[in-house]
Design an enzyme around this catalytic site. Structure first.
Site, PDB file in Angstrom:
ATOM      1  N   HIS A  13       0.619  -2.288  -4.785  1.00 50.21           N
ATOM      2  CA  HIS A  13       0.098  -1.524  -3.651  1.00 50.21           C
ATOM      3  C   HIS A  13      -0.271  -0.081  -4.001  1.00 50.21           C
ATOM      4  O   HIS A  13      -1.097   0.510  -3.315  1.00 50.21           O
ATOM      5  CB  HIS A  13       1.090  -1.540  -2.482  1.00 50.21           C
ATOM      6  CG  HIS A  13       1.155  -2.876  -1.774  1.00 50.21           C
ATOM      7  ND1 HIS A  13       1.579  -4.027  -2.405  1.00 50.21           N
ATOM      8  CD2 HIS A  13       0.831  -3.242  -0.517  1.00 50.21           C
ATOM      9  CE1 HIS A  13       1.533  -5.038  -1.546  1.00 50.21           C
ATOM     10  NE2 HIS A  13       1.078  -4.602  -0.392  1.00 50.21           N
ATOM     11  N   LYS A  54       8.729  -3.486  10.210  1.00 50.81           N
ATOM     12  CA  LYS A  54       7.869  -2.296  10.172  1.00 50.81           C
ATOM     13  C   LYS A  54       6.781  -2.489  11.219  1.00 50.81           C
ATOM     14  O   LYS A  54       6.021  -3.470  11.163  1.00 50.81           O
ATOM     15  CB  LYS A  54       7.217  -2.128   8.804  1.00 50.81           C
ATOM     16  CG  LYS A  54       8.106  -1.492   7.768  1.00 50.81           C
ATOM     17  CD  LYS A  54       7.287  -1.145   6.524  1.00 50.81           C
ATOM     18  CE  LYS A  54       8.166  -0.589   5.427  1.00 50.81           C
ATOM     19  NZ  LYS A  54       7.402  -0.337   4.191  1.00 50.81           N
ATOM     20  N   GLU A  89      -0.157 -11.942  -1.569  1.00 54.97           N
ATOM     21  CA  GLU A  89       1.199 -11.443  -1.285  1.00 54.97           C
ATOM     22  C   GLU A  89       2.255 -12.425  -1.804  1.00 54.97           C
ATOM     23  O   GLU A  89       3.336 -12.022  -2.225  1.00 54.97           O
ATOM     24  CB  GLU A  89       1.388 -11.194   0.217  1.00 54.97           C
ATOM     25  CG  GLU A  89       0.451 -10.138   0.813  1.00 54.97           C
ATOM     26  CD  GLU A  89       0.751  -8.685   0.385  1.00 54.97           C
ATOM     27  OE1 GLU A  89       1.809  -8.432  -0.237  1.00 54.97           O
ATOM     28  OE2 GLU A  89      -0.083  -7.799   0.669  1.00 54.97           O
ATOM     29  N   LYS A 105      11.623 -11.866   1.300  1.00 56.50           N
ATOM     30  CA  LYS A 105      11.482 -10.643   2.099  1.00 56.50           C
ATOM     31  C   LYS A 105      12.747 -10.414   2.925  1.00 56.50           C
ATOM     32  O   LYS A 105      13.239  -9.287   3.033  1.00 56.50           O
ATOM     33  CB  LYS A 105      10.233 -10.699   2.982  1.00 56.50           C
ATOM     34  CG  LYS A 105      10.057  -9.405   3.775  1.00 56.50           C
ATOM     35  CD  LYS A 105       8.660  -8.919   3.920  1.00 56.50           C
ATOM     36  CE  LYS A 105       8.629  -7.552   4.589  1.00 56.50           C
ATOM     37  NZ  LYS A 105       7.331  -7.174   5.094  1.00 56.50           N
ATOM     38  N   ASN A 151       6.290  -3.140  -2.728  1.00 58.72           N
ATOM     39  CA  ASN A 151       5.014  -2.418  -2.889  1.00 58.72           C
ATOM     40  C   ASN A 151       4.342  -2.687  -4.234  1.00 58.72           C
ATOM     41  O   ASN A 151       3.364  -2.023  -4.576  1.00 58.72           O
ATOM     42  CB  ASN A 151       5.246  -0.906  -2.739  1.00 58.72           C
ATOM     43  CG  ASN A 151       5.658  -0.548  -1.332  1.00 58.72           C
ATOM     44  OD1 ASN A 151       5.176  -1.140  -0.369  1.00 58.72           O
ATOM     45  ND2 ASN A 151       6.559   0.408  -1.193  1.00 58.72           N
TER      46      ASN A 151
HETATM   47  N1  LIG Z   1       4.342  -4.464   9.116  1.00 61.03           N
HETATM   48  C1  LIG Z   1       4.283  -4.790   7.829  1.00 61.03           C
HETATM   49  O1  LIG Z   1       5.292  -4.879   7.127  1.00 61.03           O
HETATM   50  C2  LIG Z   1       2.946  -5.081   7.223  1.00 61.03           C
HETATM   51  C3  LIG Z   1       2.857  -5.675   5.962  1.00 61.03           C
HETATM   52  C4  LIG Z   1       1.595  -6.013   5.461  1.00 61.03           C
HETATM   53  C5  LIG Z   1       0.465  -5.747   6.220  1.00 61.03           C
HETATM   54  N2  LIG Z   1       0.593  -5.158   7.448  1.00 61.03           N
HETATM   55  C6  LIG Z   1      -0.589  -4.923   8.286  1.00 61.03           C
HETATM   56  O2  LIG Z   1      -1.170  -6.172   8.602  1.00 61.03           O
HETATM   57  C7  LIG Z   1      -2.546  -5.957   8.889  1.00 61.03           C
HETATM   58  C8  LIG Z   1      -3.356  -7.049   8.215  1.00 61.03           C
HETATM   59  O3  LIG Z   1      -2.978  -8.275   8.749  1.00 61.03           O
HETATM   60  P1  LIG Z   1      -3.852  -9.586   8.541  1.00 61.03           P
HETATM   61  O4  LIG Z   1      -4.222  -9.695   7.127  1.00 61.03           O
HETATM   62  O5  LIG Z   1      -3.102 -10.688   9.190  1.00 61.03           O
HETATM   63  O6  LIG Z   1      -5.201  -9.232   9.289  1.00 61.03           O
HETATM   64  P2  LIG Z   1      -5.695  -9.371  10.815  1.00 61.03           P
HETATM   65  O7  LIG Z   1      -4.570  -9.288  11.758  1.00 61.03           O
HETATM   66  O8  LIG Z   1      -6.798  -8.391  10.980  1.00 61.03           O
HETATM   67  O9  LIG Z   1      -6.298 -10.838  10.841  1.00 61.03           O
HETATM   68  C9  LIG Z   1      -7.409 -11.138  10.034  1.00 61.03           C
HETATM   69  C10 LIG Z   1      -8.511 -11.841  10.832  1.00 61.03           C
HETATM   70  O10 LIG Z   1      -8.139 -13.202  11.042  1.00 61.03           O
HETATM   71  C11 LIG Z   1      -8.271 -13.536  12.424  1.00 61.03           C
HETATM   72  N3  LIG Z   1      -7.271 -14.578  12.679  1.00 61.03           N
HETATM   73  C12 LIG Z   1      -5.945 -14.436  12.775  1.00 61.03           C
HETATM   74  N4  LIG Z   1      -5.358 -15.631  12.842  1.00 61.03           N
HETATM   75  C13 LIG Z   1      -6.345 -16.555  12.825  1.00 61.03           C
HETATM   76  C14 LIG Z   1      -6.359 -17.973  12.836  1.00 61.03           C
HETATM   77  N5  LIG Z   1      -5.236 -18.683  12.830  1.00 61.03           N
HETATM   78  N6  LIG Z   1      -7.563 -18.604  12.819  1.00 61.03           N
HETATM   79  C15 LIG Z   1      -8.715 -17.884  12.747  1.00 61.03           C
HETATM   80  N7  LIG Z   1      -8.763 -16.544  12.688  1.00 61.03           N
HETATM   81  C16 LIG Z   1      -7.583 -15.898  12.722  1.00 61.03           C
HETATM   82  C17 LIG Z   1      -8.021 -12.232  13.130  1.00 61.03           C
HETATM   83  O11 LIG Z   1      -8.539 -12.258  14.446  1.00 61.03           O
HETATM   84  C18 LIG Z   1      -8.757 -11.263  12.211  1.00 61.03           C
HETATM   85  O12 LIG Z   1     -10.126 -11.286  12.476  1.00 61.03           O
HETATM   86  C19 LIG Z   1      -2.889  -4.559   8.429  1.00 61.03           C
HETATM   87  O13 LIG Z   1      -3.015  -3.743   9.555  1.00 61.03           O
HETATM   88  C20 LIG Z   1      -1.680  -4.153   7.606  1.00 61.03           C
HETATM   89  O14 LIG Z   1      -1.439  -2.763   7.653  1.00 61.03           O
HETATM   90  C21 LIG Z   1       1.801  -4.848   7.954  1.00 61.03           C
END
Ligand SMILES: NC(=O)c1ccc[n+]([C@@H]2O[C@H](COP(=O)([O-])OP(=O)(O)OC[C@H]3O[C@@H](n4cnc5c(N)ncnc54)[C@H](O)[C@@H]3O)[C@@H](O)[C@H]2O)c1
Length: 361
Positions: free
Chosen positions: A248, A143, A185, A227, A245
């Site tokens: 969610h 996705k 998750e 997954k 979900n």
């Molecule tokens: N495509 C899908 O199936 C799916 C599923 C779940 C969530 N999402 C999406 O994922 C996003 C959320 O992702 P997330 O939770 O990874 O958040 P994110 O990508 O915003 O990362 C969170 C924070 O951590 C920082 N960061 C990342 N890796 C790091 C590391 N190793 N060390 C230090 N800092 C680090 C990032 O710069 C950011 O500030 C949302 O946009 C959500 O919609 C997509």
């Protein structure tokens, strides 16, 4: 090195999991015969930490590599940034057989996958997820997408990566709050599919929270495996995939109801999982003891499990009615029957939903 295969015919790919493998990515990329020119898409936070390791590895493997850095944050997961990324791809002359690497969390993974899916009608991309949430969830399953001002993830595609490359050492720099969002998750996978994973989260909490490599690898591999299995059976969410979900429906309403400012996504999902388990109990699907076990596990990781002051059935149900999962005014819930088994339910009466959102307040 652990490998999980996502079985999707000619679109199948491997998820590779290990500690310290970032600098091995270039070697692995050689087997795909991509064009020499490649790009890394990242943000300043992640690129500063891991950009050199990935870039050097790719260059040492004989590729030319440039970086596209977008600002850090969910608000930049939008169409304008996608356009900027595509402009950089064009300026640097990526061709139809080029590969782009998403280096970062779910935001970077989603927008890069989306850009890759529409650039020249689709070029190759590799996920190098660096948050726990992206390692167990967003990097797997294809996705991709960006937000629109009228809603989250409203513009996007289904587009599978060529490879998911998970270096668990990247979690050492991840803020604890972000780590816990990934744990939420993983709890979800335990409840919907795998009692053993649920128990492993209970038993090994301290080791997991101190990033013990073996324990982390086990829970990440198992989560990716679940997954992968679900996605292989239902890539485009026409049925089974909806079970991912769980937590969610209420979780999204909690995020919207608090203006996306109070809770991170995983935290809202943690609250959602508890309330949806309570709904399961109220409708007679699950016994009270198992609901308490779910709440206890969520609490033991320091994740929230109850609605904050000010959120209640009156202000959450309208958001739930607008959820993407609501069809013809009927809300859809993923309700656990016992830990490890869920079912997809529609037509739950509003009094029960109201009760689940009210109990304990
Ligand atoms: N495509 C899908 O199936 C799916 C599923 C779940 C969530 N999402 C999406 O994922 C996003 C959320 O992702 P997330 O939770 O990874 O958040 P994110 O990508 O915003 O990362 C969170 C924070 O951590 C920082 N960061 C990342 N890796 C790091 C590391 N190793 N060390 C230090 N800092 C680090 C990032 O710069 C950011 O500030 C949302 O946009 C959500 O919609 C997509």
């Amino acid at each position: 090195m652990q490998t999980v295969k996502v079985d999707l015919g000619e679109r199948s790919y491997d998820i590779v999991i290990d500690a310290g493998i970032l600098s091995g990515i270039g070697e692995r990329m050689k087997e795909f015969r991509f064009s020499p020119k490649t790009a890394i898409v990242s943000n300043p936070t992640v690129f500063k930490l891991y950009g050199d390791a990935v870039m050097n590895s790719i260059r040492n493997a004989g590729f030319e590599c440039f970086s596209v850095i977008i600002p850090d944050g969910e608000i930049y997961k939008n169409y304008n940034q996608t356009y900027q990324i595509l402009t950089e791809f064009l300026k640097n002359k990526l061709d139809r057989n080029s590969c782009v690497i998403a280096l970062g969390g779910g935001v970077i993974g989603d927008i890069t996958g989306f850009a890759a899916s529409i650039y020249m009608r689709g070029i190759h991309f590799i996920q190098v997820p660096t948050t726990l949430l992206s390692q167990v969830d967003s990097s797997v399953g294809g996705k991709t997408g960006v937000n629109h001002e009228s809603g989250k993830n409203m513009i996007g595609t289904f587009y599978q990566p060529k490879l998911v490359w998970i270096d668990i050492d990247t979690l050492k720099t991840l803020p604890k709050r972000e780590l816990l969002c990934g744990i939420a998750e993983i709890i979800k996978y335990g409840v919907i599919w795998d009692e053993e994973l649920f128990e492993s989260l209970e038993k090994n909490r301290d080791a997991i929270l101190t990033l013990d490599a073996d324990r982390l690898t086990h829970i990440i591999k198992r989560s990716c495996g679940i997954k992968a299995e679900v996605v292989s059976k239902d890539e485009r969410e026409s049925g089974l995939r909806a079970i991912l979900n769980y937590g969610h429906t209420v979780g999204h309403a909690v995020e919207t109801g608090t203006g996306y400012s109070k809770f991170l996504h995983g935290e809202a999902v943690a609250i959602g999982m508890h309330i949806e388990a309570r709904l399961s109990e109220i409708t007679g699907l699950m016994d009270t003891k198992q609901v308490s076990e779910i709440k206890a596990l969520i609490d033991s990781y320091g994740l929230p499990s109850e609605l904050p002051e000010g959120l209640n059935a009156d202000n959450l149900i309208p958001h739930m009615m607008l959820d993407k999962k609501t069809e013809a005014g009927e809300m859809k819930f993923i309700l656990p029957e016992k830990i490890g088994t869920v079912s997809i339910r529609k037509g739950i009466n509003i009094e029960d939903i109201t009760k689940a959102l009210s109990k304990g307040r």
